[in-house]
Design an enzyme around this catalytic site. Structure first.
Site, PDB file in Angstrom:
ATOM      1  N   ASP A  66       0.668  -1.167   0.024  1.00  0.00           N
ATOM      2  CA  ASP A  66       0.187   0.166  -0.075  1.00  0.00           C
ATOM      3  C   ASP A  66       0.842   1.376  -0.187  1.00  0.00           C
ATOM      4  O   ASP A  66       1.948   1.223   0.308  1.00  0.00           O
ATOM      5  CB  ASP A  66      -1.001   0.020   1.304  1.00  0.00           C
ATOM      6  CG  ASP A  66      -0.308  -0.447   2.527  1.00  0.00           C
ATOM      7  OD1 ASP A  66       1.001  -0.511   2.487  1.00  0.00           O
ATOM      8  OD2 ASP A  66      -1.119  -0.808   3.523  1.00  0.00           O
ATOM      9  N   HIS A 136      -7.654  -4.493  10.383  1.00  0.00           N
ATOM     10  CA  HIS A 136      -6.882  -3.997   8.631  1.00  0.00           C
ATOM     11  C   HIS A 136      -5.770  -4.956   8.359  1.00  0.00           C
ATOM     12  O   HIS A 136      -4.844  -4.934   9.345  1.00  0.00           O
ATOM     13  CB  HIS A 136      -7.153  -2.678   8.403  1.00  0.00           C
ATOM     14  CG  HIS A 136      -6.044  -1.885   8.735  1.00  0.00           C
ATOM     15  ND1 HIS A 136      -5.967  -0.824   9.893  1.00  0.00           N
ATOM     16  CD2 HIS A 136      -4.764  -1.705   8.509  1.00  0.00           C
ATOM     17  CE1 HIS A 136      -4.867  -0.152   9.912  1.00  0.00           C
ATOM     18  NE2 HIS A 136      -4.021  -0.890   9.145  1.00  0.00           N
TER      19      HIS A 136
HETATM   20  C1  GLP Z   1      -0.477   0.717   8.449  1.00  0.00           C
HETATM   21  C2  GLP Z   1      -0.111  -0.215   7.439  1.00  0.00           C
HETATM   22  C3  GLP Z   1      -0.663  -1.646   7.641  1.00  0.00           C
HETATM   23  C4  GLP Z   1       0.104  -2.088   8.643  1.00  0.00           C
HETATM   24  C5  GLP Z   1      -0.456  -1.353  10.033  1.00  0.00           C
HETATM   25  C6  GLP Z   1       0.064  -1.863  11.362  1.00  0.00           C
HETATM   26  O1  GLP Z   1      -1.912   0.774   8.655  1.00  0.00           O
HETATM   27  N1  GLP Z   1      -1.072   0.215   6.262  1.00  0.00           N
HETATM   28  O2  GLP Z   1       0.109  -2.271   6.585  1.00  0.00           O
HETATM   29  O3  GLP Z   1       0.040  -3.605   9.073  1.00  0.00           O
HETATM   30  O4  GLP Z   1      -0.400   0.071   9.806  1.00  0.00           O
HETATM   31  O5  GLP Z   1       1.122  -0.935  11.645  1.00  0.00           O
HETATM   32  P1  GLP Z   1       2.126  -1.394  12.580  1.00  0.00           P
HETATM   33  O6  GLP Z   1       3.086  -2.559  12.157  1.00  0.00           O
HETATM   34  O7  GLP Z   1       2.967  -0.152  12.698  1.00  0.00           O
HETATM   35  O8  GLP Z   1       1.456  -1.674  13.974  1.00  0.00           O
END
Ligand code: GLP
Length: 239
Positions: A66, A136
């Site tokens: 993304d 998500h």
């Molecule tokens: C964002 C990204 C995701 C990711 C999520 C969790 O929203 N688009 O791909 O998995 O954050 O992030 P983190 O790993 O910093 O908790």
């Protein structure tokens, strides 16, 4: 779906080992890469393995999940910038073989092209995922169709809030993103999902409840034949 509960260090090493053995078997593997804090330790281990001469990315192609809509690749919070600084600039991957869904070409055709390009390369061999506190994956927010391909997303308030820690203020967080869809992700041959820290405990609990619903996008992973969840004790504290 297999659940492995390990320390953070063990998780990073285990995923690095999986990727290293894939690259030895298939030097031109297609990697599906994620941003966020969860995969940073894995990228650090991959850089170490590359510098030690254990692995090469010279023939690898990558597709990222993304990208924020409206941030150019040189913006420090763009996911292109993240990938360059956390991995690509430190290994021998050819930048021309690294793909991040573009924010410039706002046409349906283009998004179809992203999925087609992945297909043309033979599909993703190994996909790394993190998870948002609302379940998500990539930027597929609750309510996203399980049939979705790469598309434009309106980010939920909770995601904007979670991700505001990387920006100077919440008003700077983009409200839209381009994301591979749930179907795009499910097409990967193998998936690992990293779920660590106390703030992900509810998400892991919900995922392990095995209820499959678009209200919790990650639940679609139960339908995939080869998924490993790598969780730490804190995330597993509610199981
Ligand atoms: C964002 C990204 C995701 C990711 C999520 C969790 O929203 N688009 O791909 O998995 O954050 O992030 P983190 O790993 O910093 O908790």
């Amino acid at each position: 779906m297999e659940l492995k509960i390990l320390t953070l260090n063990e998780i990073n090493l285990a995923i690095k080992d999986e990727i290293a053995s894939l690259l030895r078997r298939k030097p031109n593997a297609i990697l599906g890469l994620a941003t966020g804090s969860s995969p940073i330790g894995v990228y650090d281990e991959l850089i170490k393995a590359y510098k030690a001469g254990d692995i090469s990315f010279n023939e690898v192609t990558s597709f990222n999940l993304d990208e924020y809509f409206g941030l150019s690749g040189d913006h420090p919070q763009s996911y292109r910038y993240f990938m360059n600084t956390h991995l690509f600039d430190h290994v021998d991957i050819l930048k021309s073989r690294t793909h991040v869904p573009s924010i410039d070409k706002n046409s349906e055709d283009y998004f179809e092209t992203y999925d087609n390009k992945i297909k043309d390369h033979g599909g993703i061999d190994f996909q790394i995922l993190g998870i948002g506190s609302n379940g998500h994956i990539a930027f597929n927010e609750p309510g996203t169709s399980f049939d979705s391909l790469t598309h434009i997303v309106d980010l939920k308030e909770s995601t904007i809030k979670d991700n505001s820690r990387f920006f100077n203020s919440i008003s700077e967080v983009p409200t839209k993103a381009v994301s591979m869809g749930l179907k795009s992700i499910m097409n990967a041959k193998q998936i690992v999902i990293i779920i660590t820290g106390k703030n992900k405990a509810n998400a892991l609990k919900r995922l392990m409840s095995k209820e499959i619903s678009t209200d919790f996008p990650a639940s679609i992973l139960h339908h995939h034949p080869k998924v490993t969840i790598y969780a730490d004790q804190e995330a597993a504290s509610l199981l």
